[in-house]
Design a protein around this motif. Structure first.
Motif, mmCIF file in Angstrom:
data_model
loop_
_atom_site.group_PDB
_atom_site.id
_atom_site.type_symbol
_atom_site.label_atom_id
_atom_site.label_comp_id
_atom_site.label_asym_id
_atom_site.label_seq_id
_atom_site.Cartn_x
_atom_site.Cartn_y
_atom_site.Cartn_z
ATOM 1 N N TYR A 166 0.817 -1.208 0.000
ATOM 2 C CA TYR A 166 0.000 0.000 0.000
ATOM 3 C C TYR A 166 0.865 1.279 0.000
ATOM 4 N N THR A 167 2.064 1.164 -0.575
ATOM 5 C CA THR A 167 2.961 2.321 -0.697
ATOM 6 C C THR A 167 3.513 2.329 -2.118
ATOM 7 N N TRP A 168 3.498 3.444 -2.765
ATOM 8 C CA TRP A 168 4.022 3.562 -4.126
ATOM 9 C C TRP A 168 4.830 4.855 -4.279
ATOM 10 N N LEU A 169 5.689 4.847 -5.233
ATOM 11 C CA LEU A 169 6.625 5.965 -5.434
ATOM 12 C C LEU A 169 6.190 6.805 -6.625
ATOM 13 N N ARG A 170 6.456 8.082 -6.507
ATOM 14 C CA ARG A 170 6.154 9.030 -7.585
ATOM 15 C C ARG A 170 7.420 9.509 -8.298
ATOM 16 N N ASN A 171 8.540 9.586 -7.549
ATOM 17 C CA ASN A 171 9.770 10.139 -8.169
ATOM 18 C C ASN A 171 10.986 9.789 -7.297
ATOM 19 N N ARG A 184 3.631 7.993 -2.119
ATOM 20 C CA ARG A 184 2.357 7.999 -1.425
ATOM 21 C C ARG A 184 2.255 6.704 -0.607
ATOM 22 N N THR A 185 1.501 6.788 0.503
ATOM 23 C CA THR A 185 1.270 5.619 1.340
ATOM 24 C C THR A 185 -0.118 5.705 1.946
ATOM 25 N N ALA A 219 3.000 2.280 7.508
ATOM 26 C CA ALA A 219 3.733 1.806 6.328
ATOM 27 C C ALA A 219 4.923 2.721 6.021
ATOM 28 N N LEU A 220 4.737 4.009 6.198
ATOM 29 C CA LEU A 220 5.841 4.953 5.971
ATOM 30 C C LEU A 220 6.967 4.705 6.968
ATOM 31 N N VAL A 241 -4.869 9.741 1.382
ATOM 32 C CA VAL A 241 -3.532 9.112 1.456
ATOM 33 C C VAL A 241 -2.546 10.127 2.033
ATOM 34 N N TYR A 242 -1.362 9.612 2.275
ATOM 35 C CA TYR A 242 -0.302 10.469 2.802
ATOM 36 C C TYR A 242 0.798 10.601 1.737
#
Length: 222
Positions: free
Chosen positions: A130-135, A155-156, A161-162, A193-194
């Motif tokens: 449930y965590t994905w990267l943008r850059n 985002r998480t 999770a962070l 989301v965060y």
């Protein structure tokens, strides 16, 4: 006929006495003549030997000057030859330094060519559910390119999770200095989301951590 004057004070006796009282002149002795002769011979010899001695000294000085001139010419030729050798040596040394600098740059580039591969591998390994990267971008800091600092934006779904993501990044032997820069709760795709931003540094791991494998596998029977 012989005459005898028996009277005292006769003129003949007086004349004889007068003749005896006259001073006598001495002839020069043989020794005095020898000294004069030796002095004369010495003077004549000096007049004869002097020009010969001066000529010998002149010839000797001229020969010595010629030898010194030849020695100076040889020294100048050697100096010019040594100067050329030194100039060639300086050129070779400058080329050697240039080649060494280029080799160092090539080695640094070669050493850093797998850095970003390790970074991407470690980040993806530590990424929780449930965590994905943008850059992921390089951050310009006072560090060489083979020890880069980079920034992760993602985002998480929750802060747990962070936190787990940051701990897993810090546990990696290739990463250090994980720092939380920003975190905000936002809405994305109608979901809460965060968003987060992390700064991370690459760390050269110890040799025992790195596992190497041959580039080409060996075939049995060979």
């Amino acid at each position: 006929m012989i005459e005898i004057n028996l009277l005292p004070g006769s003129p003949k006796r007086a004349s004889k006495r007068r003749m005896r009282s006259l001073p006598a002149f001495n002839k020069p002795s043989t020794g005095s003549l020898s000294k004069l002769d030796r002095m004369a011979l010495f003077i004549v010899g000096g007049w004869v030997a002097g020009p010969a001695l001066v000529g010998w000294l002149y010839l000797s000085s001229t020969q010595r000057m010629d030898e010194l001139a030849v020695a100076i010419e040889g020294a100048q030729a050697d100096s010019a030859r040594y100067a050329q050798i030194r100039a060639a040596n300086d050129i070779l040394r400058a080329r050697q330094d240039t080649i060494a600098q280029k080799l160092q740059i090539i080695q640094e580039i070669d050493a850093s060519r797998f850095v970003w591969s390790h970074i991407m591998d470690e980040v993806s390994r530590a990424l929780p559910p449930y965590t994905w990267l943008r850059n992921i971008s390089y951050v310009s800091v006072d560090a060489p390119m083979n020890v880069p600092a980079f920034r992760i934006e993602g985002r998480t779904g929750n802060t747990f999770a962070l936190t787990q993501f940051m701990q897993d990044l810090e546990a990696s032997p290739f990463l250090r200095g994980v720092t939380l820069v920003t975190t905000d709760q936002i809405r994305e795709n109608d979901k809460s989301v965060y968003s987060f931003t992390l700064d991370v540094r690459f760390e050269e791991p110890p040799p025992e951590v790195i596992q190497t494998v041959p580039l080409f596998g060996t075939q049995e029977g060979y």
